[in-house]
Write a protein that holds these residues in place. Structure first.
Motif, PDB file in Angstrom:
ATOM      1  N   PRO A 101       0.846  -1.280  -0.014  1.00 13.81           N
ATOM      2  CA  PRO A 101      -0.062   0.037  -0.144  1.00 13.81           C
ATOM      3  C   PRO A 101       1.007   1.440   0.082  1.00 13.81           C
ATOM      4  N   GLY A 102       0.465   2.120  -0.694  1.00 16.52           N
ATOM      5  CA  GLY A 102       1.053   3.536  -0.795  1.00 16.52           C
ATOM      6  C   GLY A 102       2.311   3.505  -1.877  1.00 16.52           C
ATOM      7  N   GLN A 103       2.601   2.508  -2.272  1.00  8.81           N
ATOM      8  CA  GLN A 103       3.817   2.517  -3.486  1.00  8.81           C
ATOM      9  C   GLN A 103       3.458   2.458  -4.968  1.00  8.81           C
ATOM     10  N   TYR A 104       3.829   3.251  -5.577  1.00 13.61           N
ATOM     11  CA  TYR A 104       3.597   3.100  -6.939  1.00 13.61           C
ATOM     12  C   TYR A 104       4.474   3.467  -7.859  1.00 13.61           C
ATOM     13  N   ALA A 105       4.634   2.893  -9.205  1.00 11.51           N
ATOM     14  CA  ALA A 105       5.806   2.900  -9.979  1.00 11.51           C
ATOM     15  C   ALA A 105       5.134   2.830 -11.541  1.00 11.51           C
ATOM     16  N   ASP A 106       5.995   3.450 -12.411  1.00 10.97           N
ATOM     17  CA  ASP A 106       5.629   3.126 -13.846  1.00 10.97           C
ATOM     18  C   ASP A 106       6.160   1.726 -14.227  1.00 10.97           C
ATOM     19  N   VAL A 107       5.283   1.103 -14.928  1.00  8.84           N
ATOM     20  CA  VAL A 107       5.563  -0.255 -15.087  1.00  8.84           C
ATOM     21  C   VAL A 107       5.301  -0.532 -16.798  1.00  8.84           C
ATOM     22  N   GLU A 108       6.208  -1.075 -17.597  1.00 11.23           N
ATOM     23  CA  GLU A 108       6.002  -1.530 -19.066  1.00 11.23           C
ATOM     24  C   GLU A 108       5.657  -2.703 -19.324  1.00 11.23           C
ATOM     25  N   THR A 150       6.984  -4.877  -8.644  1.00 13.10           N
ATOM     26  CA  THR A 150       8.367  -4.435  -8.428  1.00 13.10           C
ATOM     27  C   THR A 150       9.311  -5.337  -9.041  1.00 13.10           C
ATOM     28  N   ASP A 151       9.013  -6.502  -9.574  1.00 17.52           N
ATOM     29  CA  ASP A 151       9.767  -7.201 -10.148  1.00 17.52           C
ATOM     30  C   ASP A 151      10.115  -6.656 -11.781  1.00 17.52           C
ATOM     31  N   HIS A 152       9.194  -5.712 -12.159  1.00 15.14           N
ATOM     32  CA  HIS A 152       9.332  -5.292 -13.379  1.00 15.14           C
ATOM     33  C   HIS A 152       9.995  -4.171 -13.418  1.00 15.14           C
ATOM     34  N   LEU A 153      10.665  -3.482 -12.254  1.00 11.68           N
ATOM     35  CA  LEU A 153      11.469  -2.142 -12.292  1.00 11.68           C
ATOM     36  C   LEU A 153      12.893  -2.623 -12.350  1.00 11.68           C
ATOM     37  N   SER A 154      13.576  -1.639 -12.486  1.00 10.25           N
ATOM     38  CA  SER A 154      14.993  -1.650 -12.552  1.00 10.25           C
ATOM     39  C   SER A 154      15.368  -2.260 -10.894  1.00 10.25           C
ATOM     40  N   PRO A 155      16.607  -2.785 -10.816  1.00  6.97           N
ATOM     41  CA  PRO A 155      17.043  -3.196  -9.293  1.00  6.97           C
ATOM     42  C   PRO A 155      17.082  -1.960  -8.359  1.00  6.97           C
ATOM     43  N   LEU A 156      17.538  -0.836  -8.937  1.00  5.98           N
ATOM     44  CA  LEU A 156      17.551   0.335  -8.203  1.00  5.98           C
ATOM     45  C   LEU A 156      16.159   0.648  -7.851  1.00  5.98           C
ATOM     46  N   LYS A 157      15.338   0.799  -8.550  1.00 10.18           N
ATOM     47  CA  LYS A 157      13.926   1.441  -8.601  1.00 10.18           C
ATOM     48  C   LYS A 157      13.235   0.430  -7.431  1.00 10.18           C
ATOM     49  N   ARG A 158      13.374  -0.725  -7.624  1.00  7.68           N
ATOM     50  CA  ARG A 158      12.698  -1.800  -6.775  1.00  7.68           C
ATOM     51  C   ARG A 158      13.259  -1.731  -5.399  1.00  7.68           C
ATOM     52  N   LEU A 162      10.965  -0.615  -2.147  1.00  4.84           N
ATOM     53  CA  LEU A 162      10.592  -1.588  -1.116  1.00  4.84           C
ATOM     54  C   LEU A 162      11.345  -1.289   0.130  1.00  4.84           C
ATOM     55  N   LYS A 163      12.580  -0.540   0.220  1.00  4.55           N
ATOM     56  CA  LYS A 163      13.059   0.171   1.407  1.00  4.55           C
ATOM     57  C   LYS A 163      12.251   1.138   1.877  1.00  4.55           C
ATOM     58  N   LYS A 164      11.493   2.092   1.088  1.00  7.16           N
ATOM     59  CA  LYS A 164      10.679   2.828   1.626  1.00  7.16           C
ATOM     60  C   LYS A 164       9.405   2.391   2.214  1.00  7.16           C
ATOM     61  N   PHE A 165       8.841   1.287   1.570  1.00  8.16           N
ATOM     62  CA  PHE A 165       7.651   0.356   2.047  1.00  8.16           C
ATOM     63  C   PHE A 165       8.016  -0.084   3.459  1.00  8.16           C
ATOM     64  N   LEU A 166       9.080  -0.818   3.597  1.00  7.32           N
ATOM     65  CA  LEU A 166       9.450  -1.369   4.772  1.00  7.32           C
ATOM     66  C   LEU A 166       9.678  -0.326   5.942  1.00  7.32           C
ATOM     67  N   LYS A 167      10.022   0.667   5.617  1.00  3.07           N
ATOM     68  CA  LYS A 167      10.349   1.650   6.645  1.00  3.07           C
ATOM     69  C   LYS A 167       8.873   2.548   7.155  1.00  3.07           C
TER      70      LYS A 167
END
Length: 177
Positions: A101-108, A150-158, A162-167
């Protein structure tokens, strides 16, 4: 839907979110018929446009979606959905997930898909989907294979997401104490 008991949505990193769900078999009929309305009610309450059984702790190939075109509910329950074909054309869309929840990203992803599934009554269906429905179906079917957006994102973005979410989750649990 108001009187249907809701289900708890599991959050990352719940192990079942990374497991491959098993196909719904004949003996699962009662369980799936009981689960589907609860999954829909849970999805609407969240609010979300899709929910896969592993997100509520069930390792079954079952998905519910409703993109509500023209603000009219149009729930779909897909038993054992499978993508038969994808377009070469790609589309980028912002995705989120009830398990993050609360996490969003552009995915191709592929812009269009053709899929097959069974209805709750066993009727076999096929359809082609594009736009938001294509994205939603691919996202939810990914969940059945233990794949998250998140598996469709670059390792850096992922890693950042995920760090932001866990925090944020740690902060919420501290505040709840």
């Amino acid at each position: 839907m108001n009187d249907v008991p809701l289900l708890p949505v599991l959050l990352h990193p719940a192990p079942i979110l990374r497991a491959k769900a098993r196909p719904v078999a004949e003996g699962d009929g009662d369980r799936v018929r009981e689960l589907a309305p609860r999954m829909l009610a849970t999805m609407y309450k969240a609010p979300g446009i899709g929910l896969a059984a592993p997100q509520v702790g069930e390792g079954l190939r079952l998905v519910v979606v409703d993109i509500q075109k023209d603000d009219k509910p149009a729930p779909m329950v897909l038993v054992n959905p499978e993508i038969l074909a994808v377009s070469d054309e790609r589309a980028v869309r912002e995705e989120g997930c009830l398990s993050l929840p609360g996490q969003y990203a552009d995915v191709e992803r592929p812009a269009r898909v053709k899929l097959r599934w069974r209805e709750l009554d066993g009727t076999r269906r096929e359809m082609e989907a594009d736009d938001l429905l294509a994205t939603c179906l691919q996202h939810e079917i990914d969940h059945l294979d233990g794949v998250m957006f998140t598996d469709h994102l670059s390792p850096l973005k992922r890693n950042m997401l995920l760090k932001k979410f866990l925090k944020e989750q740690k902060l919420k649990s501290r505040e709840a104490m």
